[in-house]
Design a protein around this motif. Structure first.
Motif, PDB file in Angstrom:
ATOM      1  N   LEU A   1      -7.202  -1.939   6.048  1.00 40.86           N
ATOM      2  CA  LEU A   1      -6.905  -0.866   6.986  1.00 40.86           C
ATOM      3  C   LEU A   1      -7.284  -1.220   8.416  1.00 40.86           C
ATOM      4  O   LEU A   1      -6.688  -0.724   9.370  1.00 40.86           O
TER       5      LEU A   1
ATOM      6  N   PRO B   1      -6.099   0.747  -1.080  1.00 42.36           N
ATOM      7  CA  PRO B   1      -6.565   0.517   0.300  1.00 42.36           C
ATOM      8  C   PRO B   1      -7.986  -0.023   0.328  1.00 42.36           C
ATOM      9  O   PRO B   1      -8.837   0.385  -0.462  1.00 42.36           O
ATOM     10  N   THR B   2      -8.231  -0.962   1.197  1.00 38.57           N
ATOM     11  CA  THR B   2      -9.577  -1.487   1.416  1.00 38.57           C
ATOM     12  C   THR B   2      -9.884  -1.393   2.908  1.00 38.57           C
ATOM     13  O   THR B   2      -8.974  -1.345   3.742  1.00 38.57           O
TER      14      THR B   2
ATOM     15  N   LEU C   1       0.834  -1.202   0.000  1.00 27.75           N
ATOM     16  CA  LEU C   1       0.000   0.000   0.000  1.00 27.75           C
ATOM     17  C   LEU C   1       0.867   1.249   0.000  1.00 27.75           C
ATOM     18  O   LEU C   1       0.621   2.189  -0.767  1.00 27.75           O
TER      19      LEU C   1
END
Length: 263
Positions: A138, A133-134, A126
């Motif tokens: 995160l 990002p998901t 990332l």
């Protein structure tokens, strides 16, 4: 060369000076920052060697921005070639700057590798732009731990290289010695650098809030998304402009010894 101790309020003064100097030559300094970002981005696009090359060039590129700031304080218009100041010097200084860049690259890779061991590379991918990002990523405990490991290790690395490019180029220190003096200067002026960091964090938060409020007043909530990136780029340019003043106020050049009369 001697280390200088400055009061905590000097950190806020560095932020102010960075902004004031930027607005003396906004087109030049903003343009140089865009070129700086473009060079770093293009370097990272190269397969395999891209990231190490960009990290190796970073100290030299940072010196170029500091040299541009110094010219702006003298009322001069910094030209694009100033970004390559480190590579237009004597061969010994060029080698020293490349050694410094290689050391930073090694340190950065070790820090990133430590985060990789924590979460299997989720944070590293990332951070380096290799994945999007998901919410699941995160919120992952491993990802968050890896992020804090990276921050905790990267901070001292950054402090070692904060003043190092300038010390190598303008003070003729060898790379290892410049890194030592850099981190010592940061710790001895701990409160000034703390205020400096908090001031920039506060400035960014205020800028985001101001853009959000402006969007609401104009009935255009999407305005924040449109203006946020240019605003952050502008603030980043001012941040790099302020770095020169933190170097200038942290070190004192010793006056040359008086010449002895001939017997």
């Amino acid at each position: 060369m001697k280390l200088k101790l400055v009061p905590a309020r000097t950190g806020a003064a560095w932020v102010k000076l960075g902004m004031q100097t930027f607005f003396k030559q906004p087109l030049a300094l903003a343009g140089l920052f865009v070129i700086f970002m473009a060079v770093m981005s293009l370097a990272t696009m190269l397969p395999i060697l891209g990231l190490p090359l960009a990290m190796t060039l970073l100290p030299a590129a940072t010196l170029g921005l500091m040299a541009a700031t110094r010219e702006a304080t003298q009322g001069k218009f910094p030209m694009p070639l100033i970004l390559f100041t480190a590579f237009r010097a004597a061969p010994a200084k060029v080698r020293a700057m490349l050694k410094l860049g290689a050391m930073y690259t090694g340190g950065f890779m070790l820090v990133m590798g430590a985060s990789y061991l924590v979460d299997g590379g989720g944070f590293a991918r990332l951070y380096l732009g290799g994945s999007a990002p998901t919410a699941e990523l995160l919120q992952s405990p491993d990802f968050q731990t890896a992020m804090w490991v990276f921050i905790g290790l990267h901070l001292p690395l950054s402090l070692m290289f904060w003043h190092a490019p300038a010390l190598v180029f303008w003070n003729d220190l060898p790379p290892l010695k410049s890194m030592f003096f850099s981190i010592v200067a940061c710790f001895r002026n701990f409160w000034a650098f703390t205020i400096f960091g908090l001031s920039w964090m506060g400035t960014i938060v205020l800028a985001v809030l101001a853009l959000g409020t402006l969007g609401k007043l104009l009935g255009n909530p999407g305005l924040l998304g449109v203006l946020l990136f240019p605003a952050l780029m502008l603030l980043a340019s001012m941040f790099f402009t302020s770095l020169y003043f933190s170097y200038r106020d942290s070190f004192e050049l010793e006056p040359p010894a008086p010449a002895q009369d001939a017997a």
